[in-house]
Design a protein around this motif. Structure first.
Motif, PDB file in Angstrom:
ATOM      1  N   ASP A 263       0.837  -1.196   0.000  1.00 56.08           N
ATOM      2  CA  ASP A 263       0.000   0.000   0.000  1.00 56.08           C
ATOM      3  C   ASP A 263       0.872   1.245   0.000  1.00 56.08           C
ATOM      4  OD1 ASP A 263      -0.012   1.267   3.009  1.00 56.08           O
ATOM      5  OD2 ASP A 263       0.258  -0.903   3.051  1.00 56.08           O
ATOM      6  N   LEU A 264       0.301   2.337  -0.480  1.00 57.81           N
ATOM      7  CA  LEU A 264       1.046   3.573  -0.695  1.00 57.81           C
ATOM      8  C   LEU A 264       1.621   4.133   0.603  1.00 57.81           C
ATOM      9  CD1 LEU A 264       1.601   5.021  -3.353  1.00 57.81           C
ATOM     10  CD2 LEU A 264      -0.292   6.572  -2.846  1.00 57.81           C
ATOM     11  N   ARG A 265       0.872   4.016   1.693  1.00 55.24           N
ATOM     12  CA  ARG A 265       1.341   4.551   2.984  1.00 55.24           C
ATOM     13  C   ARG A 265       2.601   3.828   3.464  1.00 55.24           C
ATOM     14  NH1 ARG A 265      -0.588   9.512   4.676  1.00 55.24           N
ATOM     15  NH2 ARG A 265      -2.805   9.676   4.185  1.00 55.24           N
ATOM     16  N   SER A 266       2.638   2.516   3.275  1.00 55.70           N
ATOM     17  CA  SER A 266       3.807   1.745   3.693  1.00 55.70           C
ATOM     18  C   SER A 266       5.032   2.152   2.890  1.00 55.70           C
ATOM     19  CB  SER A 266       3.547   0.247   3.515  1.00 55.70           C
ATOM     20  OG  SER A 266       2.497  -0.175   4.344  1.00 55.70           O
ATOM     21  N   VAL A 267       4.843   2.328   1.583  1.00 55.82           N
ATOM     22  CA  VAL A 267       5.953   2.738   0.721  1.00 55.82           C
ATOM     23  C   VAL A 267       6.417   4.139   1.110  1.00 55.82           C
ATOM     24  CG1 VAL A 267       6.666   3.187  -1.660  1.00 55.82           C
ATOM     25  CG2 VAL A 267       5.195   1.245  -1.154  1.00 55.82           C
ATOM     26  N   GLN A 268       5.460   5.008   1.448  1.00 53.93           N
ATOM     27  CA  GLN A 268       5.811   6.358   1.900  1.00 53.93           C
ATOM     28  C   GLN A 268       6.717   6.300   3.119  1.00 53.93           C
ATOM     29  OE1 GLN A 268       2.522   8.575   3.496  1.00 53.93           O
ATOM     30  NE2 GLN A 268       3.742  10.412   3.905  1.00 53.93           N
ATOM     31  N   GLU A 269       6.374   5.454   4.087  1.00 51.97           N
ATOM     32  CA  GLU A 269       7.165   5.328   5.306  1.00 51.97           C
ATOM     33  C   GLU A 269       8.552   4.776   5.009  1.00 51.97           C
ATOM     34  OE1 GLU A 269       6.535   6.215   8.491  1.00 51.97           O
ATOM     35  OE2 GLU A 269       4.723   7.191   7.745  1.00 51.97           O
ATOM     36  N   LEU A 270       8.621   3.762   4.163  1.00 50.33           N
ATOM     37  CA  LEU A 270       9.902   3.137   3.851  1.00 50.33           C
ATOM     38  C   LEU A 270      10.826   4.083   3.089  1.00 50.33           C
ATOM     39  CD1 LEU A 270       8.605  -0.402   2.858  1.00 50.33           C
ATOM     40  CD2 LEU A 270      10.033   0.138   4.843  1.00 50.33           C
ATOM     41  N   LEU A 271      10.254   4.938   2.251  1.00 51.32           N
ATOM     42  CA  LEU A 271      11.059   5.884   1.481  1.00 51.32           C
ATOM     43  C   LEU A 271      11.409   7.137   2.282  1.00 51.32           C
ATOM     44  CD1 LEU A 271       9.275   5.755  -2.006  1.00 51.32           C
ATOM     45  CD2 LEU A 271      11.522   4.806  -1.432  1.00 51.32           C
ATOM     46  N   GLY A 272      10.662   7.392   3.355  1.00 49.78           N
ATOM     47  CA  GLY A 272      10.920   8.586   4.157  1.00 49.78           C
ATOM     48  C   GLY A 272      10.358   9.848   3.541  1.00 49.78           C
ATOM     49  N   HIS A 273       9.274   9.718   2.762  1.00 43.43           N
ATOM     50  CA  HIS A 273       8.632  10.893   2.180  1.00 43.43           C
ATOM     51  C   HIS A 273       7.768  11.592   3.231  1.00 43.43           C
ATOM     52  CE1 HIS A 273       8.837   9.200  -2.202  1.00 43.43           C
ATOM     53  NE2 HIS A 273       9.931   9.848  -1.860  1.00 43.43           N
ATOM     54  N   SER A 274       7.878  12.908   3.303  1.00 49.85           N
ATOM     55  CA  SER A 274       7.057  13.666   4.249  1.00 49.85           C
ATOM     56  C   SER A 274       5.603  13.709   3.805  1.00 49.85           C
ATOM     57  CB  SER A 274       7.594  15.098   4.389  1.00 49.85           C
ATOM     58  OG  SER A 274       8.902  15.098   4.900  1.00 49.85           O
ATOM     59  N   ASN A 275       5.393  13.806   2.483  1.00 55.65           N
ATOM     60  CA  ASN A 275       4.044  13.930   1.939  1.00 55.65           C
ATOM     61  C   ASN A 275       3.698  12.732   1.059  1.00 55.65           C
ATOM     62  OD1 ASN A 275       3.616  16.601   3.027  1.00 55.65           O
ATOM     63  ND2 ASN A 275       5.036  17.322   1.463  1.00 55.65           N
ATOM     64  N   LEU A 276       2.475  12.264   1.180  1.00 53.19           N
ATOM     65  CA  LEU A 276       2.029  11.133   0.375  1.00 53.19           C
ATOM     66  C   LEU A 276       2.041  11.480  -1.116  1.00 53.19           C
ATOM     67  CD1 LEU A 276       0.960   8.226   0.616  1.00 53.19           C
ATOM     68  CD2 LEU A 276      -1.353   9.166   0.625  1.00 53.19           C
ATOM     69  N   SER A 277       1.833  12.760  -1.434  1.00 53.31           N
ATOM     70  CA  SER A 277       1.799  13.189  -2.838  1.00 53.31           C
ATOM     71  C   SER A 277       3.120  12.889  -3.543  1.00 53.31           C
ATOM     72  CB  SER A 277       1.481  14.683  -2.936  1.00 53.31           C
ATOM     73  OG  SER A 277       2.459  15.444  -2.247  1.00 53.31           O
TER      74      SER A 277
END
Length: 308
Positions: A263-277
Motif C-alpha cells: 500500500d502507498l502509505r507503507s511505501v511512503q514510510e519506507l522511502l521517508g517521504h514527508s508527503n504522500l503526494s
C-alpha cells in the motif's frame, strides 16, 4: 554589500542548517538561487530590503530567466526557493507581505521516475560475484540500495551501528533529521555480512576507522559522487547502457513494492517521504502493470469465457 538583504539571507541559511537540518548541498542550492535573485533585483530595482520587493519585481526576475532560455523546471525551482525564503520571512514577522504567494510556473508534465527492471538488476548482481574487496563492497551496496530504497546520501552517511544484521533492519537518518527503519532481505544480509566480515577491513588498511559502512580503496568514507561514479562503471560493464544514477535504484524499489501489492502509505514510510503526494508519482509508473493485469484477468476480456 547590503546589510538588510544579506541579514535576511543569513538568517534563512541558519534556519535551514539548525532547524530544518538540510544537507550542505541543498543549502548551497537555496543560496545560489537566492543570491541570483538578489543580484537581479538589486541591479534592476535598487532595492535595500526584501519587504520593498513586489510581485511584479519577482515576475520580472522570472521573465529574465525565460529570456535567457532557462528551462521551466529550473525556473520553477528558483521560484520555489524564493517562496520558501519569503514564507520564512513572513512567519518570523520580518516582513508583512509575501510577494511570491500568487506566483506559479506551469511546467510540463512531471517526468515519471526511471527505474530498472528485475532482469537488468539480476544481470548486474551476477557480475559482482568476485571475492575481491571492491566487488564485495559493490554487491553489498547495490543490494542495499535496491532492497531498502535508501537515498544516495543516506547510504554514503550510513554507519555500522545503524545496521542490525539479526533483525535485517537499517536505522536510516533521513532528510530533515528524520529517522526511519527500513528492512532488507536475506540476499542483502548475506552480501552485507560477507563485505563487513571479509572485505571492509582490507579497504580500511591501517587508517583510523570512522565507522562508515562503505569505504573507498583508501579506507575513507565513500562519498555520493564516488557512489555515482562506481554505479555508472559497474552498470555499464554489466550491459546496462546509458546514464544511470543511484536514485533509479530507489525508484526501482518503490515500483517493485507497489507492483507486488504494497500500500502507498507503507511505501511512503519506507522511502521517508514527508508527503504522500511525493510517493503517488510511483502509482503512474505502476499503472501500465495494473492495466496489463486487468486485460489478462477480467473475465469479459477472456475469449474462453466469451465462448461458453
Amino acid at each position: 554589500m547590503n546589510n538588510a538583504l544579506d541579514k535576511g539571507l543569513s538568517s534563512f541559511v541558519s534556519y535551514l542548517q539548525n532547524e530544518r537540518h538540510y544537507s550542505p548541498r541543498t543549502i548551497e542550492s537555496y543560496q545560489a538561487d537566492l543570491l541570483e535573485a538578489k543580484s537581479f533585483l538589486q541591479t534592476n530595482g535598487g532595492f535595500t530590503t526584501w519587504e520593498s520587493i513586489t510581485e511584479r519585481d519577482v515576475e520580472l526576475f522570472l521573465q529574465n530567466l525565460a529570456e535567457q532560455q532557462v528551462t521551466q523546471t529550473t525556473q520553477a525551482r528558483k521560484l520555489s526557493s524564493l517562496k520558501s525564503f519569503y514564507r520564512f520571512l513572513t512567519r518570523r514577522k520580518l516582513i508583512k507581505v509575501n510577494p511570491t504567494q500568487g506566483l506559479t510556473i506551469h511546467t510540463k508534465q512531471k517526468k515519471l521516475p526511471q527505474f530498472f527492471y528485475a532482469p537488468e538488476l539480476k544481470q548486474v548482481f551476477a557480475t559482482l560475484s568476485g571475492s575481491d574487496p571492491l566487488t564485495m563492497r559493490n554487491l553489498a551496496m547495490f543490494e542495499l540500495f535496491y532492497t531498502t530504497g535508501m537515498r544516495v546520501s543516506e547510504v554514503s552517511e550510513l554507519k555500522l551501528a545503524q545496521i542490525d544484521l539479526e533483525l535485517n533492519l537499517v536505522l536510516v537518518h533521513g532528510k530533515g533529521n528524520k529517522d526511519r527503519y527500513t528492512a532488507f532481505d536475506e540476499a542483502t544480509k548475506q552480501a552485507l555480512t560477507n563485505y563487513l566480515h571479509y572485505a571492509r577491513s582490507k579497504l580500511l588498511h591501517q587508517f583510523q576507522d570512522c565507522d562508515y559502512v562503505f569505504l573507498n580503496n583508501r579506507g575513507k568514507q565513500l562519498t555520493t559522487r564516488g557512489i555515482e561514479y562506481i554505479m555508472q562503471k559497474v552498470f555499464n560493464k554489466a550491459g546496462v547502457s546509458g546514464k544511470v544514477h543511484p536514485h533509479e535504484l530507489r525508484h526501482s524499489f518503490a515500483t517493485a513494492m507497489l507492483n507486488n501489492g504494497a500500500d502507498l502509505r507503507s511505501v511512503q514510510e519506507l522511502l521517508g517521504h514527508s508527503n504522500l503526494s511525493t510517493t503517488q508519482i510511483y502509482t503512474h509508473v505502476t499503472t501500465q502493470n495494473l492495466q496489463t493485469n486487468y486485460e489478462r484477468f477480467f473475465t469479459r476480456n477472456n475469449k474462453k469465457d466469451e465462448a461458453k
